[in-house]
Design an enzyme around this catalytic site. Structure first.
Site, PDB file in Angstrom:
ATOM      1  N   VAL A  11       0.940  -1.261  -0.022  1.00  0.00           N
ATOM      2  CA  VAL A  11       0.124   0.067   0.005  1.00  0.00           C
ATOM      3  C   VAL A  11       0.983   1.317  -0.073  1.00  0.00           C
ATOM      4  O   VAL A  11       0.711   2.121   0.537  1.00  0.00           O
ATOM      5  CB  VAL A  11      -0.901  -0.029   1.260  1.00  0.00           C
ATOM      6  CG1 VAL A  11      -1.911   0.969   1.007  1.00  0.00           C
ATOM      7  CG2 VAL A  11      -1.506  -1.370   1.446  1.00  0.00           C
ATOM      8  N   GLY A  13       3.149   4.005  -2.853  1.00  0.00           N
ATOM      9  CA  GLY A  13       2.693   4.797  -3.826  1.00  0.00           C
ATOM     10  C   GLY A  13       1.719   4.146  -4.785  1.00  0.00           C
ATOM     11  O   GLY A  13       0.557   4.551  -5.207  1.00  0.00           O
ATOM     12  N   THR A 106       4.341  -4.691  -4.011  1.00  0.00           N
ATOM     13  CA  THR A 106       5.413  -4.314  -3.084  1.00  0.00           C
ATOM     14  C   THR A 106       6.688  -4.401  -3.822  1.00  0.00           C
ATOM     15  O   THR A 106       6.835  -4.666  -5.229  1.00  0.00           O
ATOM     16  CB  THR A 106       5.737  -5.556  -1.953  1.00  0.00           C
ATOM     17  OG1 THR A 106       6.324  -6.704  -2.946  1.00  0.00           O
ATOM     18  CG2 THR A 106       4.254  -5.863  -1.654  1.00  0.00           C
ATOM     19  N   LYS A 132       9.149  -6.628  -9.826  1.00  0.00           N
ATOM     20  CA  LYS A 132      10.021  -7.236 -10.529  1.00  0.00           C
ATOM     21  C   LYS A 132      10.767  -8.560  -9.889  1.00  0.00           C
ATOM     22  O   LYS A 132      11.180  -9.451 -10.764  1.00  0.00           O
ATOM     23  CB  LYS A 132      11.085  -6.328 -11.074  1.00  0.00           C
ATOM     24  CG  LYS A 132      10.580  -5.373 -11.942  1.00  0.00           C
ATOM     25  CD  LYS A 132      11.762  -4.249 -12.495  1.00  0.00           C
ATOM     26  CE  LYS A 132      12.134  -3.259 -11.410  1.00  0.00           C
ATOM     27  NZ  LYS A 132      10.820  -2.308 -11.170  1.00  0.00           N
ATOM     28  N   GLU A 153       2.522  -6.401 -16.616  1.00  0.00           N
ATOM     29  CA  GLU A 153       2.617  -5.319 -17.396  1.00  0.00           C
ATOM     30  C   GLU A 153       3.495  -4.100 -16.812  1.00  0.00           C
ATOM     31  O   GLU A 153       4.516  -3.819 -17.669  1.00  0.00           O
ATOM     32  CB  GLU A 153       1.536  -4.717 -18.010  1.00  0.00           C
ATOM     33  CG  GLU A 153       1.580  -3.717 -19.209  1.00  0.00           C
ATOM     34  CD  GLU A 153       2.395  -4.109 -20.286  1.00  0.00           C
ATOM     35  OE1 GLU A 153       3.506  -3.907 -20.530  1.00  0.00           O
ATOM     36  OE2 GLU A 153       1.578  -4.607 -21.326  1.00  0.00           O
ATOM     37  N   VAL A 156       7.883  -3.733 -16.773  1.00  0.00           N
ATOM     38  CA  VAL A 156       8.836  -2.932 -17.682  1.00  0.00           C
ATOM     39  C   VAL A 156       7.950  -1.673 -18.267  1.00  0.00           C
ATOM     40  O   VAL A 156       6.817  -1.831 -18.899  1.00  0.00           O
ATOM     41  CB  VAL A 156       9.156  -3.779 -18.610  1.00  0.00           C
ATOM     42  CG1 VAL A 156       9.873  -3.488 -19.576  1.00  0.00           C
ATOM     43  CG2 VAL A 156       9.703  -5.292 -18.156  1.00  0.00           C
ATOM     44  N   GLU A 214      16.802   7.154  -6.826  1.00  0.00           N
ATOM     45  CA  GLU A 214      16.518   6.703  -5.781  1.00  0.00           C
ATOM     46  C   GLU A 214      17.516   7.434  -4.498  1.00  0.00           C
ATOM     47  O   GLU A 214      18.510   8.118  -4.779  1.00  0.00           O
ATOM     48  CB  GLU A 214      17.081   5.035  -5.539  1.00  0.00           C
ATOM     49  CG  GLU A 214      16.302   4.330  -6.691  1.00  0.00           C
ATOM     50  CD  GLU A 214      14.929   3.966  -5.896  1.00  0.00           C
ATOM     51  OE1 GLU A 214      14.590   3.923  -4.905  1.00  0.00           O
ATOM     52  OE2 GLU A 214      14.139   3.928  -6.918  1.00  0.00           O
ATOM     53  N   ASP A 225      18.293  -2.184 -11.912  1.00  0.00           N
ATOM     54  CA  ASP A 225      16.894  -1.964 -12.149  1.00  0.00           C
ATOM     55  C   ASP A 225      16.590  -2.316 -13.636  1.00  0.00           C
ATOM     56  O   ASP A 225      15.848  -3.193 -14.090  1.00  0.00           O
ATOM     57  CB  ASP A 225      16.495  -0.595 -11.718  1.00  0.00           C
ATOM     58  CG  ASP A 225      14.986  -0.742 -11.519  1.00  0.00           C
ATOM     59  OD1 ASP A 225      14.281  -1.700 -10.931  1.00  0.00           O
ATOM     60  OD2 ASP A 225      14.407   0.314 -12.456  1.00  0.00           O
ATOM     61  N   LYS A 229      14.376  -5.546 -15.488  1.00  0.00           N
ATOM     62  CA  LYS A 229      13.581  -5.383 -16.836  1.00  0.00           C
ATOM     63  C   LYS A 229      13.857  -5.913 -17.838  1.00  0.00           C
ATOM     64  O   LYS A 229      13.194  -6.702 -18.643  1.00  0.00           O
ATOM     65  CB  LYS A 229      13.490  -3.891 -16.914  1.00  0.00           C
ATOM     66  CG  LYS A 229      12.827  -3.015 -15.963  1.00  0.00           C
ATOM     67  CD  LYS A 229      12.726  -1.707 -16.167  1.00  0.00           C
ATOM     68  CE  LYS A 229      12.235  -0.849 -14.855  1.00  0.00           C
ATOM     69  NZ  LYS A 229      12.268   0.472 -14.905  1.00  0.00           N
TER      70      LYS A 229
HETATM   71  N1  LIG Z   1       6.782   3.977  -8.435  1.00  0.00           N
HETATM   72  C1  LIG Z   1       6.890   3.529  -9.695  1.00  0.00           C
HETATM   73  O1  LIG Z   1       6.893   4.564 -10.561  1.00  0.00           O
HETATM   74  C2  LIG Z   1       6.920   2.013 -10.287  1.00  0.00           C
HETATM   75  C3  LIG Z   1       7.025   2.038 -11.731  1.00  0.00           C
HETATM   76  C4  LIG Z   1       7.117   0.542 -12.123  1.00  0.00           C
HETATM   77  C5  LIG Z   1       7.125  -0.176 -11.195  1.00  0.00           C
HETATM   78  N2  LIG Z   1       7.156  -0.130  -9.762  1.00  0.00           N
HETATM   79  C6  LIG Z   1       7.151  -1.162  -8.670  1.00  0.00           C
HETATM   80  O2  LIG Z   1       5.804  -1.133  -8.083  1.00  0.00           O
HETATM   81  C7  LIG Z   1       6.321  -1.650  -6.706  1.00  0.00           C
HETATM   82  C8  LIG Z   1       5.832  -0.818  -5.692  1.00  0.00           C
HETATM   83  O3  LIG Z   1       6.549   0.515  -5.952  1.00  0.00           O
HETATM   84  P1  LIG Z   1       6.201   1.950  -5.035  1.00  0.00           P
HETATM   85  O4  LIG Z   1       6.503   3.027  -5.534  1.00  0.00           O
HETATM   86  O5  LIG Z   1       4.586   1.946  -4.802  1.00  0.00           O
HETATM   87  O6  LIG Z   1       7.059   1.427  -3.735  1.00  0.00           O
HETATM   88  P2  LIG Z   1       6.778   1.829  -2.158  1.00  0.00           P
HETATM   89  O7  LIG Z   1       6.062   3.161  -2.027  1.00  0.00           O
HETATM   90  O8  LIG Z   1       8.153   1.640  -1.505  1.00  0.00           O
HETATM   91  O9  LIG Z   1       5.655   0.864  -1.729  1.00  0.00           O
HETATM   92  C9  LIG Z   1       5.953  -0.559  -1.420  1.00  0.00           C
HETATM   93  C10 LIG Z   1       4.927  -1.171  -0.344  1.00  0.00           C
HETATM   94  O10 LIG Z   1       5.179  -2.631  -0.251  1.00  0.00           O
HETATM   95  C11 LIG Z   1       4.974  -2.821   1.033  1.00  0.00           C
HETATM   96  N3  LIG Z   1       5.923  -3.958   1.408  1.00  0.00           N
HETATM   97  C12 LIG Z   1       7.065  -4.045   1.235  1.00  0.00           C
HETATM   98  N4  LIG Z   1       7.460  -5.647   1.875  1.00  0.00           N
HETATM   99  C13 LIG Z   1       6.346  -6.195   1.901  1.00  0.00           C
HETATM  100  C14 LIG Z   1       6.022  -7.424   2.515  1.00  0.00           C
HETATM  101  N5  LIG Z   1       6.892  -8.280   2.630  1.00  0.00           N
HETATM  102  N6  LIG Z   1       4.623  -7.684   2.681  1.00  0.00           N
HETATM  103  C15 LIG Z   1       3.758  -6.904   2.325  1.00  0.00           C
HETATM  104  N7  LIG Z   1       4.047  -5.613   1.759  1.00  0.00           N
HETATM  105  C16 LIG Z   1       5.253  -5.408   1.706  1.00  0.00           C
HETATM  106  C17 LIG Z   1       5.396  -1.814   1.765  1.00  0.00           C
HETATM  107  O11 LIG Z   1       4.727  -1.635   3.028  1.00  0.00           O
HETATM  108  P3  LIG Z   1       5.283  -0.488   4.295  1.00  0.00           P
HETATM  109  O12 LIG Z   1       4.162   0.599   3.970  1.00  0.00           O
HETATM  110  O13 LIG Z   1       4.880  -1.357   5.427  1.00  0.00           O
HETATM  111  O14 LIG Z   1       6.740  -0.326   4.148  1.00  0.00           O
HETATM  112  C18 LIG Z   1       4.619  -0.617   0.961  1.00  0.00           C
HETATM  113  O15 LIG Z   1       3.282  -0.398   1.268  1.00  0.00           O
HETATM  114  C19 LIG Z   1       7.830  -1.886  -6.582  1.00  0.00           C
HETATM  115  O16 LIG Z   1       8.047  -3.289  -6.990  1.00  0.00           O
HETATM  116  C20 LIG Z   1       8.160  -1.226  -7.715  1.00  0.00           C
HETATM  117  O17 LIG Z   1       9.399  -1.511  -8.413  1.00  0.00           O
HETATM  118  C21 LIG Z   1       7.030   1.239  -9.338  1.00  0.00           C
END
Ligand SMILES: NC(=O)c1ccc[n+]([C@@H]2O[C@H](COP(=O)([O-])OP(=O)(O)OC[C@H]3O[C@@H](n4cnc5c(N)ncnc54)[C@H](OP(=O)(O)O)[C@@H]3O)[C@@H](O)[C@H]2O)c1
Length: 363
Positions: A11, A13, A106, A132, A153, A156, A214, A225, A229
């Site tokens: 939960v 971003g 996550t 990923k 989807e 990547v 990051e 990263d 992909k």
């Molecule tokens: N942001 C982008 O633009 C983007 C683009 C493409 C792909 N993605 C991928 O999408 C995924 C999420 O990205 P995000 O930006 O939303 O990351 P984020 O803001 O860091 O959120 C990650 C979420 O995953 C939860 N989490 C971590 N470990 C967990 C576990 N073992 N069990 C259950 N929940 C867990 C975290 O929990 P807590 O809240 O407790 O920390 C947090 O709620 C990542 O894999 C990222 O690579 C993101």
């Protein structure tokens, strides 16, 4: 109306944007004769689960409250409706019913989520990944995930139709010769800045200041990263490769990996002269530098390439992603997909699109 239970891990971003989009698209879902209902949400150590398998799942007001709760940096376990959990597989057991979809948004390690996916496969549930890591670890997990309804989807190019395009090319019998991609907005920004005459260290500092990197920019500059992909593209193409078979060029010298973050920033300008020389030598040939993932049957390489300025990759500017598919049918001019390759809304939309597709195949 068919009610489709959604069990969502993450939960952050993307997870919060996805909940908002699911709530905002009830009408679009109804057009297909179904409604997504959240039956469980989990973060890294907590969960909220619908108390009964009622049609509505978690109520809209509760979901909206949970989105705000998480946006404020709190834990699900500390919410009045939440509890502590460390067993995602058990969550799949209690929260689903036939036709359920498990969504991983996550960045958890493959080993952490694998038991939950095994359970989802045992129960015939669909799986949608933006994470990923489960797709880039052990090939046995790749095979397990592919043993049932699966979409990924957003792994990547975020919401860009990359995997679905590749799948369609393969399914329709095209022969895919090469997939080339600029798959990192951060590295795209840095490469564009180099082309515009900025030094490498200044470009990285600016990317950092603008929030494109990051917290530790080595996480972007390592190329890992992009490599993940590229591996997903390669495996989708049918190449049973592993991370350790990929050639990956980091954008800093090997000894920088062990530096503290402050030392890294202090020494970053040591890379400038070599990078400037590479930019100049590319320019002398009418080329520009791009950080490219190159995937073909010959293997996978990830690193800096000099590409013609007029080519699709050479014409790319800023943080956009670009993926080009050279195939038997798209031989003279490749099929190109381009656009924002990151951002929570486009990523969540990619996940939601996958959920719409699975809703039509999972019963
Ligand atoms: N942001 C982008 O633009 C983007 C683009 C493409 C792909 N993605 C991928 O999408 C995924 C999420 O990205 P995000 O930006 O939303 O990351 P984020 O803001 O860091 O959120 C990650 C979420 O995953 C939860 N989490 C971590 N470990 C967990 C576990 N073992 N069990 C259950 N929940 C867990 C975290 O929990 P807590 O809240 O407790 O920390 C947090 O709620 C990542 O894999 C990222 O690579 C993101």
């Amino acid at each position: 109306m068919r009610y489709i239970p959604i069990i969502q891990f993450g939960v952050g971003g993307v997870g919060r944007a996805l909940i908002r989009q699911v709530l905002a698209t009830a009408e679009q879902q109804a057009r297909y004769g179904f409604q997504f209902v959240y039956t469980a949400l989990a973060d890294s150590d907590g969960a909220v689960v619908a108390t009964r398998h009622e049609d509505e799942g978690l109520a809209r007001a509760l979901l909206e409250d949970l989105v705000e709760w998480k946006a404020a940096g709190k834990r699900l376990a500390e919410h009045p409706e939440g509890y502590w959990q460390g067993d995602l597989a058990a969550l799949v057991d209690v929260a689903g019913w036939p036709g359920a979809i498990v969504v991983d948004v996550t960045a958890a390690e493959a080993e952490t989520v694998a038991p939950a996916f095994q359970r989802a496969r045992d129960l015939g549930y669909g799986i949608v990944l933006a994470n990923k890591k489960p797709l880039t670890g052990d090939l046995r997990l790749w095979d397990l995930l592919h043993a049932g309804p699966l979409r990924y989807e957003s792994t990547v190019g975020a919401g860009l139709p990359v995997i679905s395009t590749l799948r369609t090319l393969l399914d329709t019998g095209d022969s895919v010769k090469q997939v080339q991609g600029a798959l990192s907005g951060t590295l795209g920004f840095v490469m564009s800045a180099l082309e515009a005459g900025q030094s490498f260290s200044a470009a990285v500092r600016e990317a950092h200041r603008l929030g494109y990197t990051e917290p530790d920019p080595r996480d972007d500059l390592s190329g890992m990263d992009v490599a993940r992909k590229a591996l997903i593209l390669a495996r989708t193409l049918g190449l049973p490769l592993s991370m350790d078979t990929l050639t990956v060029e980091p954008l800093y010298p090997p000894d920088f990996a062990a530096l503290s973050r402050d030392e890294f920033w202090a020494r970053l300008d040591e890379v400038d002269a070599e990078m400037q020389a590479r930019v100049a030598s590319a320019a002398a040939e009418g080329n520009v530098l791009r950080y490219v993932a190159d995937v073909s049957e010959a293997g996978v390489s990830v690193g800096v390439q000099a590409v013609p300025r007029e080519s699709p990759l050479g014409a790319l500017r800023g943080t956009d992603n670009l993926i080009s598919f050279t195939t038997a049918r798209y031989a003279a001019r490749p099929l190109v997909v381009q656009g924002a390759g990151a951002g929570v809304d486009v990523t969540a939309a990619g996940v939601l699109g996958d959920m719409f597709q699975l809703a039509q195949v999972c019963r």
